[in-house]
Design a protein around this motif. Structure first.
Motif, PDB file in Angstrom:
ATOM      1  N   GLY A  13       0.665  -1.159  -0.029  1.00  0.00           N
ATOM      2  CA  GLY A  13       0.059   0.070   0.074  1.00  0.00           C
ATOM      3  C   GLY A  13       0.805   1.247   0.062  1.00  0.00           C
ATOM      4  N   ARG A  15       0.752   4.904   1.438  1.00  0.00           N
ATOM      5  CA  ARG A  15       0.171   5.701   2.382  1.00  0.00           C
ATOM      6  C   ARG A  15       0.862   7.065   2.600  1.00  0.00           C
ATOM      7  NH1 ARG A  15      -0.110   3.909   6.992  1.00  0.00           N
ATOM      8  NH2 ARG A  15       1.602   2.237   6.997  1.00  0.00           N
ATOM      9  N   TYR A  16      -0.293   8.050   3.161  1.00  0.00           N
ATOM     10  CA  TYR A  16       0.407   9.492   3.570  1.00  0.00           C
ATOM     11  C   TYR A  16       1.559   8.972   4.827  1.00  0.00           C
ATOM     12  CZ  TYR A  16      -2.536  12.316   0.579  1.00  0.00           C
ATOM     13  OH  TYR A  16      -3.353  12.699  -0.460  1.00  0.00           O
ATOM     14  N   THR A  18       2.594  10.677   7.824  1.00  0.00           N
ATOM     15  CA  THR A  18       1.742  11.412   8.808  1.00  0.00           C
ATOM     16  C   THR A  18       2.472  12.869   9.136  1.00  0.00           C
ATOM     17  OG1 THR A  18       2.707  10.243  10.605  1.00  0.00           O
ATOM     18  CG2 THR A  18       0.068   9.740   9.784  1.00  0.00           C
ATOM     19  N   LEU A  24      -4.240  13.306   8.754  1.00  0.00           N
ATOM     20  CA  LEU A  24      -4.950  12.609   7.873  1.00  0.00           C
ATOM     21  C   LEU A  24      -6.346  12.962   7.552  1.00  0.00           C
ATOM     22  CD1 LEU A  24      -3.961   8.870   9.038  1.00  0.00           C
ATOM     23  CD2 LEU A  24      -3.121  10.029   6.901  1.00  0.00           C
ATOM     24  N   THR A  28      -7.751  13.405   3.325  1.00  0.00           N
ATOM     25  CA  THR A  28      -8.581  12.443   2.435  1.00  0.00           C
ATOM     26  C   THR A  28      -9.869  13.287   1.904  1.00  0.00           C
ATOM     27  OG1 THR A  28      -9.996  12.407   4.775  1.00  0.00           O
ATOM     28  CG2 THR A  28      -8.236  10.802   4.384  1.00  0.00           C
ATOM     29  N   LEU A  83       4.098  10.540   0.392  1.00  0.00           N
ATOM     30  CA  LEU A  83       3.251   9.149   0.077  1.00  0.00           C
ATOM     31  C   LEU A  83       4.487   8.061   0.336  1.00  0.00           C
ATOM     32  CD1 LEU A  83       0.901  10.010  -2.759  1.00  0.00           C
ATOM     33  CD2 LEU A  83       0.367   9.508  -0.352  1.00  0.00           C
ATOM     34  N   ASP A  86       4.508   0.788   1.648  1.00  0.00           N
ATOM     35  CA  ASP A  86       4.778  -0.070   2.783  1.00  0.00           C
ATOM     36  C   ASP A  86       5.713  -1.241   2.595  1.00  0.00           C
ATOM     37  OD1 ASP A  86       2.783   1.027   4.518  1.00  0.00           O
ATOM     38  OD2 ASP A  86       1.280  -0.084   4.188  1.00  0.00           O
ATOM     39  N   TYR A  92      -5.429  -5.144   3.637  1.00  0.00           N
ATOM     40  CA  TYR A  92      -5.747  -4.212   4.752  1.00  0.00           C
ATOM     41  C   TYR A  92      -7.208  -4.304   5.193  1.00  0.00           C
ATOM     42  CZ  TYR A  92      -1.354  -2.215   3.029  1.00  0.00           C
ATOM     43  OH  TYR A  92       0.051  -1.954   2.819  1.00  0.00           O
ATOM     44  N   TYR A  94      -9.789  -2.628   7.227  1.00  0.00           N
ATOM     45  CA  TYR A  94     -10.448  -1.243   7.313  1.00  0.00           C
ATOM     46  C   TYR A  94     -11.827  -1.064   8.055  1.00  0.00           C
ATOM     47  CZ  TYR A  94     -12.423   3.130   5.326  1.00  0.00           C
ATOM     48  OH  TYR A  94     -12.876   4.414   5.278  1.00  0.00           O
ATOM     49  N   LEU A 410      -6.516   6.905   2.168  1.00  0.00           N
ATOM     50  CA  LEU A 410      -6.089   6.174   3.551  1.00  0.00           C
ATOM     51  C   LEU A 410      -4.957   5.087   2.889  1.00  0.00           C
ATOM     52  CD1 LEU A 410      -9.073   5.627   5.679  1.00  0.00           C
ATOM     53  CD2 LEU A 410      -7.193   7.463   5.809  1.00  0.00           C
ATOM     54  N   VAL A 411      -5.479   4.562   1.794  1.00  0.00           N
ATOM     55  CA  VAL A 411      -4.235   3.619   1.184  1.00  0.00           C
ATOM     56  C   VAL A 411      -4.646   3.474  -0.366  1.00  0.00           C
ATOM     57  CG1 VAL A 411      -5.677   1.475   1.664  1.00  0.00           C
ATOM     58  CG2 VAL A 411      -3.422   1.303   1.249  1.00  0.00           C
TER      59      VAL A 411
END
Length: 419
Positions: A13, A15-16, A18, A24, A28, A83, A86, A92, A94, A410-411
């Motif tokens: 994935g 992802r941002y 943080t 977050l 979004t 970004l 992983d 994932y 959710y 989120l992903v």
């Protein structure tokens, strides 16, 4: 050709980070087709310079520039570490919750040749736009929402989910709409095997995302020479066991920006009974919900509502196709498109002539802004949707809105990581 069951693959994935964004919540977005344009786009763009709306709805004078801009923005954000990918492929878990509502599912890359049932037609122009965006960016920016009927117990994939949520999540945030969101990664080989064995027995219904599913399929055809292992042979989805977490079904409303309400009423010519109803909007919608048979609520703004009901039976018989089940012929969306839009008002089903909005209030607001007419509909029961889909019968485009929908941002899934 389809396989016997669903195959959901882990992926790395995107992802941002943080520490690189304000929060977050600020980066979004709702799904691209829920964002009210242009007001909603501007609101999200100003929430944070890295809001995901800059990828899913880039703003530029022409489509080619928009799609190139999104791809360049994605590359820049990855290079800057905004970004990050992983380390390990994962499915994932959710979770979305608000008040007494709880929904959990699995996000992964679903093989496109599996038993996935669409229930709505699509708009070719929208598919072309989404395909051009995904093709340029080589990414799936937001998961589709799919439902399947599983065991509804703590076994199989649902068991994996319920064991996982007892651990520490990768992220947790609350979005503007009041929904709380949590995300976990499942990498354990045994747990992944349990998910695979369970889903191999299931078929899925597309709850939300028909245009993106059609886009996945188009891009897969373009890359068919790459074989079954190609990243284009699967697409990003959220799978929810509706036996455990029943989805909500809402209507999708129409706005006819070039048809004023007075003209819409004058053009009926006896096709429907028309009568004014009292506001506010919730009161008028309640009256619509209690009206038997085919019915629609028209609005030109927050102060004026008109209920259409009692359609001319001869007109229905003449305009609605007969080669479909009676449940399809009686759908409000069928009557709206076959009778009112095609025959009575002669409005083309084209993005320039009809806007589709998920919230009734947004539709009324847009009708007032453009001097047009909002056509508000009632939701279709999920059982009706699934029964028609199992028969291979698709509903008119944008007939339903299942939810809650996954938040976008989120992903993400980037296909060049899997090539």
């Amino acid at each position: 050709m389809t396989t016997d069951g669903l195959r959901l693959h882990p992926f790395r994935g995107l992802r941002y980070a943080t520490d690189r964004v304000s929060s977050l919540t600020a980066v979004t977005s709702p799904p691209y087709d829920v964002v009210v344009r242009p007001d909603g786009v501007r609101h999200l763009e100003t929430a944070d310079p890295y809001n995901i709306v800059r990828l899913i709805l880039p703003q530029a004078p022409d489509p080619a520039t928009r799609h190139l801009q999104a791809a360049e923005t994605l590359r820049r954000w990855r290079a800057q570490g905004v970004l990050a990918t992983d380390d390990r492929p994962a499915l994932y878990v959710y979770e979305q919750s608000k008040g007494g509502l709880l929904q959990r599912g699995l996000i992964g890359a679903l093989e496109l040749n599996g038993p996935v049932l669409p229930h709505e037609d699509v708009i070719p122009e929208v598919v072309e736009d989404r395909a051009a965006l995904m093709r340029e960016a080589a990414a799936n920016f937001e998961p589709l929402l799919l439902s399947y009927v599983g065991q509804g117990t703590g076994n199989g994939a649902t068991g994996v989910i319920e064991r996982t949520v007892l651990t520490t999540p990768l992220l947790a945030t609350t979005t503007e709409d009041g929904f709380s969101h949590r995300l976990w990664a499942v990498t354990d080989p045994g747990e992944l095997a349990t998910v695979n064995e369970d889903l191999a027995l299931r078929h899925a219904l597309i709850a939300d995302g028909h245009h993106r599913w059609a886009t996945y399929q188009r891009l897969h055809q373009e890359h068919s020479g790459n074989g079954a292992a190609s990243p284009w042979a699967s697409g990003l989805v959220l799978l929810v066991d509706s036996a455990r977490h029943p989805l909500q079904v809402r209507a999708i409303h129409r706005v006819l920006p070039h048809l004023p309400l007075d003209d819409a009423l004058a053009g009926l010519g006896g096709a429907f009974r028309a009568r004014p109803v009292e506001g506010p909007l919730d009161t008028a919608l309640a009256e619509l919900a209690e009206t038997p048979g085919s019915a629609f609520l028209l609005a030109s703004g927050p102060e004026r509502f008109c209920l259409l009901d009692r359609p001319d039976p001869d007109l229905l018989d003449r305009t609605i196709r007969r080669d479909r089940p009676e449940a399809w012929r009686e759908l409000d969306a069928t009557v709206l498109h076959s009778v009112l839009l095609d025959e009575v008002w002669r409005v083309r089903d084209h993005p320039s002539e009809i806007s589709y909005l998920h919230r009734a209030g947004d539709a009324v607001e847009q009708a007032a802004k453009h001097g047009g007419t909002a056509v508000l509909l009632r939701p279709v029961p999920e059982q009706t949707v699934r029964q028609l889909a199992l028969k291979g019968v698709t509903m008119p485009r944008k007939s339903t809105s299942f939810g809650p929908k996954p938040a976008t941002g989120l992903v993400l899934r980037v296909l060049d990581e899997e090539a």
